[in-house]
Design an enzyme around this catalytic site. Sequence first.
Site, mmCIF file in Angstrom:
data_model
loop_
_atom_site.group_PDB
_atom_site.id
_atom_site.type_symbol
_atom_site.label_atom_id
_atom_site.label_comp_id
_atom_site.label_asym_id
_atom_site.label_seq_id
_atom_site.Cartn_x
_atom_site.Cartn_y
_atom_site.Cartn_z
ATOM 1 N N GLY B 12 39.006 36.738 49.685
ATOM 2 C CA GLY B 12 39.389 38.231 49.789
ATOM 3 C C GLY B 12 40.268 38.522 50.819
ATOM 4 N N MET B 90 38.515 36.431 39.384
ATOM 5 C CA MET B 90 38.782 35.199 38.786
ATOM 6 C C MET B 90 38.174 35.585 37.131
ATOM 7 S SD MET B 90 40.730 33.602 40.492
ATOM 8 C CE MET B 90 40.900 31.985 39.691
ATOM 9 N N ARG B 91 38.027 36.674 36.802
ATOM 10 C CA ARG B 91 37.395 37.082 35.549
ATOM 11 C C ARG B 91 38.268 37.935 34.785
ATOM 12 N NH1 ARG B 91 32.756 36.064 34.007
ATOM 13 N NH2 ARG B 91 32.328 37.867 32.843
ATOM 14 N N LEU B 93 38.887 41.150 32.474
ATOM 15 C CA LEU B 93 38.021 42.204 32.211
ATOM 16 C C LEU B 93 37.989 42.519 30.409
ATOM 17 C CD1 LEU B 93 40.064 44.453 34.909
ATOM 18 C CD2 LEU B 93 37.571 43.561 35.030
ATOM 19 N N HIS B 109 49.796 39.525 41.554
ATOM 20 C CA HIS B 109 49.738 37.920 41.157
ATOM 21 C C HIS B 109 50.798 37.428 41.722
ATOM 22 C CE1 HIS B 109 49.739 35.008 38.207
ATOM 23 N NE2 HIS B 109 50.908 35.018 37.997
ATOM 24 N N ASP B 141 46.375 45.661 31.714
ATOM 25 C CA ASP B 141 45.931 46.025 30.415
ATOM 26 C C ASP B 141 45.249 44.674 29.699
ATOM 27 O OD1 ASP B 141 47.883 44.018 29.722
ATOM 28 O OD2 ASP B 141 49.318 45.396 28.894
ATOM 29 N N GLU B 142 45.182 44.732 28.406
ATOM 30 C CA GLU B 142 44.426 43.588 27.929
ATOM 31 C C GLU B 142 44.887 42.667 27.567
ATOM 32 O OE1 GLU B 142 42.377 45.151 24.287
ATOM 33 O OE2 GLU B 142 41.973 47.196 25.130
ATOM 34 N N ASP B 145 47.798 39.118 33.061
ATOM 35 C CA ASP B 145 49.004 39.472 33.867
ATOM 36 C C ASP B 145 50.317 40.076 33.380
ATOM 37 O OD1 ASP B 145 47.396 37.837 35.699
ATOM 38 O OD2 ASP B 145 48.281 35.973 35.221
#
Lengths: 200, 200
Positions: B12, B90-91, B93, B109, B141-142, B145
């Site tokens: 973090g 690290m997932r 969405l 990023h 967005d989907e 990166d």
Amino acid sequence: MKRLGILISGRGSNMMALADAVRERRIPQAEIALVVSNAATAAGIERARGRSIPAVVLDHRGKTREEHDRAVAAELERCGVDLVCLAGYMRLLSPWFIRRYEHRVVNIHPSLLPAFPGLDAQKQAFDYGVKFTGCTVHLVDEELDHGPIVKQAVVAVEPDDSVETLSARILREEHKLYPQAVALLLSGRYRIEGRRVVEM
Amino acid sequence: MKRLGILISGRGSNMMALADAVRERRIPQAEIALVVSNAATAAGIERARGRSIPAVVLDHRGKTREEHDRAVAAELERCGVDLVCLAGYMRLLSPWFIRRYEHRVVNIHPSLLPAFPGLDAQKQAFDYGVKFTGCTVHLVDEELDHGPIVKQAVVAVEPDDSVETLSARILREEHKLYPQAVALLLSGRYRIEGRRVVEM
């Protein structure tokens, strides 16, 4: 004295930037031995001749890619060219040419590669919404806009930019960067590690 | 008062940079309402609690992506979160989460996107041999990166850099850039044109 060959297809603005740099010794101990255009209409041909730089048109039409490249190479070799600079040369080089001039062909591209290869790189970057783009001088390998990077310059995208104002600023950086990169390559003060070009 | 939610999976460090910026009013009129980690082992959880920031672990294991994201969203909504900041989360969405928080999820990023998306971006850039890399704050967005870029910072690659020294310099820029980008988003002083985020 190192001898440069420059391949163009159009107005040759980067060719003229290299010619200026040679004349002003920013590229020291070098001369432009030959300019080759694949297009008879390239304005750069007359601009080169106006500087008393030998310039020839070799029309690519009706030949295979390698046949054309062999004709270009014959001219370059007749003039004893050490380093081939692409300056708005709108043709892919054949594997034969790439191998014959391995690490001796250099190109300039108007983006921070590997972002935005290919045509209209400035518009690609603008439309993508990057905050920084720029230009890249790289050694040419068999993939488009892909070989080891010699030098890059960064250009910020301003909130009030259009594609045109951004492209103009990138072009000004190109004209500074290309001579610096060519001078580095001719100096030999670099080593290649993997695909990294490291200045020494 | 705007309320930030921060999703983490590890130490973090960007979460702490945001917390510092909130405390120092570089992100004005904001507070960190909640930190969520998907990993119980995330060092960032204890660091958040050490700053008296509410922090919860929501283990993703044994749930579908959307089930997990619904649990996260329930926590975020319970805390009235306005903007979701990914900080080493690290997932991927789920499309459900992306739609529910459209233009309200932001990520950082460690490269100049669109170059070097995905893992180990600093090493990707180093091995490619770019002369400049950096970091990017973008709306999520989907695609990985990929969303509209809010801010970027440039970091030069030096001849004597290693991946480690380069990564450390990029991280320092991340810690400056992320608060600036969050402050811009919370201020509302931007417009989105296509995928360009233009400051006003």
